[in-house]
Design a protein around this motif. Structure first.
Motif, PDB file in Angstrom:
ATOM      1  N   LYS A 326      33.060  51.226  42.979  1.00  0.00           N
ATOM      2  CA  LYS A 326      32.132  52.134  43.673  1.00  0.00           C
ATOM      3  C   LYS A 326      30.727  51.582  43.365  1.00  0.00           C
ATOM      4  N   PHE A 327      29.746  51.624  44.185  1.00  0.00           N
ATOM      5  CA  PHE A 327      28.589  51.283  44.132  1.00  0.00           C
ATOM      6  C   PHE A 327      27.897  52.112  42.650  1.00  0.00           C
ATOM      7  N   LEU A 328      28.266  53.396  42.817  1.00  0.00           N
ATOM      8  CA  LEU A 328      27.770  54.107  41.565  1.00  0.00           C
ATOM      9  C   LEU A 328      28.087  53.881  40.454  1.00  0.00           C
ATOM     10  N   THR A 329      29.301  53.057  40.128  1.00  0.00           N
ATOM     11  CA  THR A 329      29.893  52.810  38.883  1.00  0.00           C
ATOM     12  C   THR A 329      28.940  51.555  38.586  1.00  0.00           C
ATOM     13  N   VAL A 330      28.558  50.621  39.602  1.00  0.00           N
ATOM     14  CA  VAL A 330      27.495  49.691  39.006  1.00  0.00           C
ATOM     15  C   VAL A 330      26.328  50.135  38.578  1.00  0.00           C
ATOM     16  N   LEU A 331      25.747  51.126  39.215  1.00  0.00           N
ATOM     17  CA  LEU A 331      24.547  51.514  39.114  1.00  0.00           C
ATOM     18  C   LEU A 331      24.600  52.175  37.537  1.00  0.00           C
ATOM     19  N   GLN A 332      25.773  52.791  37.433  1.00  0.00           N
ATOM     20  CA  GLN A 332      25.606  53.632  35.825  1.00  0.00           C
ATOM     21  C   GLN A 332      25.949  52.933  34.573  1.00  0.00           C
ATOM     22  N   HIS A 333      26.514  51.478  35.115  1.00  0.00           N
ATOM     23  CA  HIS A 333      26.651  50.653  34.038  1.00  0.00           C
ATOM     24  C   HIS A 333      25.675  50.436  32.809  1.00  0.00           C
ATOM     25  N   SER A 334      25.847  50.505  31.569  1.00  0.00           N
ATOM     26  CA  SER A 334      24.891  50.601  30.741  1.00  0.00           C
ATOM     27  C   SER A 334      23.863  49.499  30.646  1.00  0.00           C
ATOM     28  N   LYS A 335      24.242  48.337  31.262  1.00  0.00           N
ATOM     29  CA  LYS A 335      23.556  46.891  31.232  1.00  0.00           C
ATOM     30  C   LYS A 335      22.708  46.836  32.514  1.00  0.00           C
ATOM     31  N   HIS A 336      23.235  47.668  33.511  1.00  0.00           N
ATOM     32  CA  HIS A 336      22.798  47.356  34.979  1.00  0.00           C
ATOM     33  C   HIS A 336      21.295  48.292  34.825  1.00  0.00           C
ATOM     34  N   VAL A 337      20.057  47.438  35.420  1.00  0.00           N
ATOM     35  CA  VAL A 337      18.906  47.899  35.745  1.00  0.00           C
ATOM     36  C   VAL A 337      18.602  47.747  37.127  1.00  0.00           C
ATOM     37  N   LEU A 338      18.124  49.284  37.679  1.00  0.00           N
ATOM     38  CA  LEU A 338      17.684  49.162  39.037  1.00  0.00           C
ATOM     39  C   LEU A 338      16.098  48.745  39.158  1.00  0.00           C
ATOM     40  N   ARG A 339      16.053  47.697  39.256  1.00  0.00           N
ATOM     41  CA  ARG A 339      14.457  46.949  39.474  1.00  0.00           C
ATOM     42  C   ARG A 339      13.756  47.079  40.563  1.00  0.00           C
ATOM     43  N   ASP A 340      12.596  47.933  40.692  1.00  0.00           N
ATOM     44  CA  ASP A 340      11.824  47.948  41.551  1.00  0.00           C
ATOM     45  C   ASP A 340      12.403  48.887  42.800  1.00  0.00           C
ATOM     46  N   GLY A 341      13.375  49.602  42.330  1.00  0.00           N
ATOM     47  CA  GLY A 341      14.170  50.480  43.478  1.00  0.00           C
ATOM     48  C   GLY A 341      14.853  49.823  44.311  1.00  0.00           C
ATOM     49  N   ILE A 342      15.465  48.448  43.982  1.00  0.00           N
ATOM     50  CA  ILE A 342      16.147  47.534  44.862  1.00  0.00           C
ATOM     51  C   ILE A 342      17.273  47.035  44.005  1.00  0.00           C
ATOM     52  N   ALA A 343      18.599  47.356  44.725  1.00  0.00           N
ATOM     53  CA  ALA A 343      20.145  46.721  43.988  1.00  0.00           C
ATOM     54  C   ALA A 343      20.209  45.359  44.321  1.00  0.00           C
ATOM     55  N   ARG A 344      20.745  44.358  43.613  1.00  0.00           N
ATOM     56  CA  ARG A 344      21.166  43.243  44.070  1.00  0.00           C
ATOM     57  C   ARG A 344      22.417  42.745  43.528  1.00  0.00           C
ATOM     58  N   PHE A 345      23.202  42.180  44.624  1.00  0.00           N
ATOM     59  CA  PHE A 345      24.500  41.681  44.315  1.00  0.00           C
ATOM     60  C   PHE A 345      24.608  40.346  44.275  1.00  0.00           C
ATOM     61  N   ILE A 346      25.094  39.532  43.707  1.00  0.00           N
ATOM     62  CA  ILE A 346      25.187  38.214  44.015  1.00  0.00           C
ATOM     63  C   ILE A 346      26.759  37.734  44.369  1.00  0.00           C
ATOM     64  N   VAL A 347      26.859  36.965  45.608  1.00  0.00           N
ATOM     65  CA  VAL A 347      28.199  36.559  46.155  1.00  0.00           C
ATOM     66  C   VAL A 347      28.367  35.243  46.105  1.00  0.00           C
ATOM     67  N   VAL A 348      29.468  34.641  45.512  1.00  0.00           N
ATOM     68  CA  VAL A 348      29.845  33.150  45.657  1.00  0.00           C
ATOM     69  C   VAL A 348      31.139  33.065  45.991  1.00  0.00           C
ATOM     70  N   PRO A 349      31.677  31.832  46.369  1.00  0.00           N
ATOM     71  CA  PRO A 349      33.197  31.484  46.602  1.00  0.00           C
ATOM     72  C   PRO A 349      33.849  31.746  45.278  1.00  0.00           C
ATOM     73  N   LYS A 350      35.205  32.100  45.416  1.00  0.00           N
ATOM     74  CA  LYS A 350      36.103  32.047  44.501  1.00  0.00           C
ATOM     75  C   LYS A 350      36.412  30.744  43.714  1.00  0.00           C
ATOM     76  N   GLU A 351      36.541  29.816  44.755  1.00  0.00           N
ATOM     77  CA  GLU A 351      37.102  28.392  44.545  1.00  0.00           C
ATOM     78  C   GLU A 351      36.219  27.800  43.738  1.00  0.00           C
ATOM     79  N   ASP A 352      36.750  26.888  42.583  1.00  0.00           N
ATOM     80  CA  ASP A 352      35.792  26.308  41.800  1.00  0.00           C
ATOM     81  C   ASP A 352      35.135  25.232  42.619  1.00  0.00           C
ATOM     82  N   SER A 353      33.741  24.667  42.125  1.00  0.00           N
ATOM     83  CA  SER A 353      33.208  23.559  42.593  1.00  0.00           C
ATOM     84  C   SER A 353      32.390  23.267  41.523  1.00  0.00           C
ATOM     85  N   GLN A 354      31.545  21.908  41.997  1.00  0.00           N
ATOM     86  CA  GLN A 354      30.538  21.716  41.030  1.00  0.00           C
ATOM     87  C   GLN A 354      29.328  22.632  41.000  1.00  0.00           C
TER      88      GLN A 354
END
Length: 365
Positions: A326-354
């Motif tokens: 759940k999004f709230l779970t990420v927001l409440q993580h002790s090391k997560h910081v909601l900076r400047d009122g904007i959340a950010r997720f990084i999405v990358v393929p599962k498959e390995d590549s250089q």
């Protein structure tokens, strides 16, 4: 042709000829009349450098101050009035005459009162509003019921957007002259503008109060959920979206970026609800292939989602977020910081590549 050989008019005035100039030496140059007149002491606008040595100029100056102080001041007042009546082009001259009259320091209070009020009229035209108020104040010291001084003070105060003071001047003027229509009209104009500005001011205050109250409620909601926040000095978002709080449901929605560093692309979710799970949001984003993903490689089941972490020392890390988180779970993580009122997720393929190995290496993984 006369006996002396000079051609003349019927009245005997010599006509121009080869041996006679068309105009006498003493005649004014009709092609530059103002310049010619300025050379004549009686019509000079400014004194020449040798004015102290010119007996005619000195005589004219002495003549202007010939008489008692009251007579001299009266003369300057009349000259000023004559200039003022000729229109705006001569207001500057009128102002100078009124000033000369005041500088005589005569003891006629009524005359000085008039000079101050008349000079105020000139300064009002030139936009010298502070000087208008000064002159009118001097006039009112001599006569506190001088309607012209109160009227011109009101006009100057109106121009300076001092509406309450301007209205007060009009009220004093009407106390002295209840039927003065010009003052009534001025007061009505000032009152209307004051009411308009006051309405705008109150509406602005109400908006700002609502913004402050909304900000306080959101801050309390974030604090209640123990969501860490931070602000970057000088940061200005490139979008108009903000954190919102649904008071009825007690739920936050937060503008959130999904970043795709492999392609240097991103999606902005304007209002990501805290109760939604990450996989549902990804399913909506990748419902159709993005223009930069023609092979449809980016799907909820083929990508990994991360969020950046930040410890108390400012060190940046990376942590996975599963599809069912759940999004709230990420927001409440002790090391997560909601900076400047904007959340950010990084999405990358599962498959390995250089590329993925190099990218993970930046985070020490």
């Amino acid at each position: 042709m006369t006996d002396d050989g000079i051609r003349r008019t019927k009245t005997g005035i010599p006509l121009p000829g080869p041996d006679r100039p068309s105009r006498p030496d003493w005649a004014l140059d009709e092609t530059n009349l103002h310049k010619s007149m300025d050379a004549v002491p009686l019509f000079m606008n400014s004194l020449p450098e040798d004015a102290d040595e010119n007996p005619l100029i000195q005589a004219l100056q002495d003549l202007a101050y010939d008489g008692t102080p009251e007579e001299v001041a009266e003369n300057f007042k009349n000259q000023g009035n004559d200039c003022f009546k000729q229109g705006k082009k001569f207001y500057k001259d009128a102002l100078l005459f009124y000033t000369n009259g005041l500088e005589v320091f005569c003891k006629d209070d009524k005359l000085n009162e008039t000079l101050y009020v008349n000079r105020a009229a000139c300064n009002l035209h030139f936009g010298n509003y502070r000087m208008v108020l000064t002159d009118c104040a001097h006039a009112l010291k001599l006569n506190q019921k001088n309607v012209k001084a109160l009227f011109r003070s009101a006009k100057a105060l109106y121009a300076l957007e001092m509406y309450k003071e301007a209205i007060d001047c009009c009220e004093h003027a009407l106390n002295a002259d209840p039927d003065n229509q010009a003052v009534k009209d001025e007061q009505a104009k000032i009152q209307a503008e004051f009411d308009r500005k006051e309405k705008i001011r109150l509406e602005k205050e109400l908006r700002e109060q609502k913004i402050r109250e909304k900000k306080m409620m959101i801050e309390k909601a974030l604090e209640k959920r123990k969501i860490r926040t931070a602000a970057t000095p000088g940061f200005k978002p490139d979008h108009p979206h903000e954190i919102q709080l649904d008071q009825d449901l007690d739920q936050l929605t937060i503008p959130t970026f999904f970043l795709y560093p492999e392609h240097n692309e991103s999606d902005l979710i304007q209002a990501f609800n805290e109760q939604d799970v990450i996989g549902e949001q990804l399913a909506e984003i990748f419902y159709e292939p993005a223009p930069w993903d023609p092979e449809h490689k980016y799907r909820p089941e083929t990508v990994q989602t991360y969020f950046e972490t930040e410890d108390n020392g400012g060190n940046i890390g990376l942590m996975k977020a599963g599809l069912n988180v759940k999004f709230l779970t990420v927001l409440q993580h002790s090391k997560h910081v909601l900076r400047d009122g904007i959340a950010r997720f990084i999405v990358v393929p599962k498959e390995d590549s250089q590329w993925k190995k190099d990218w993970l290496a930046k985070y020490g993984k």
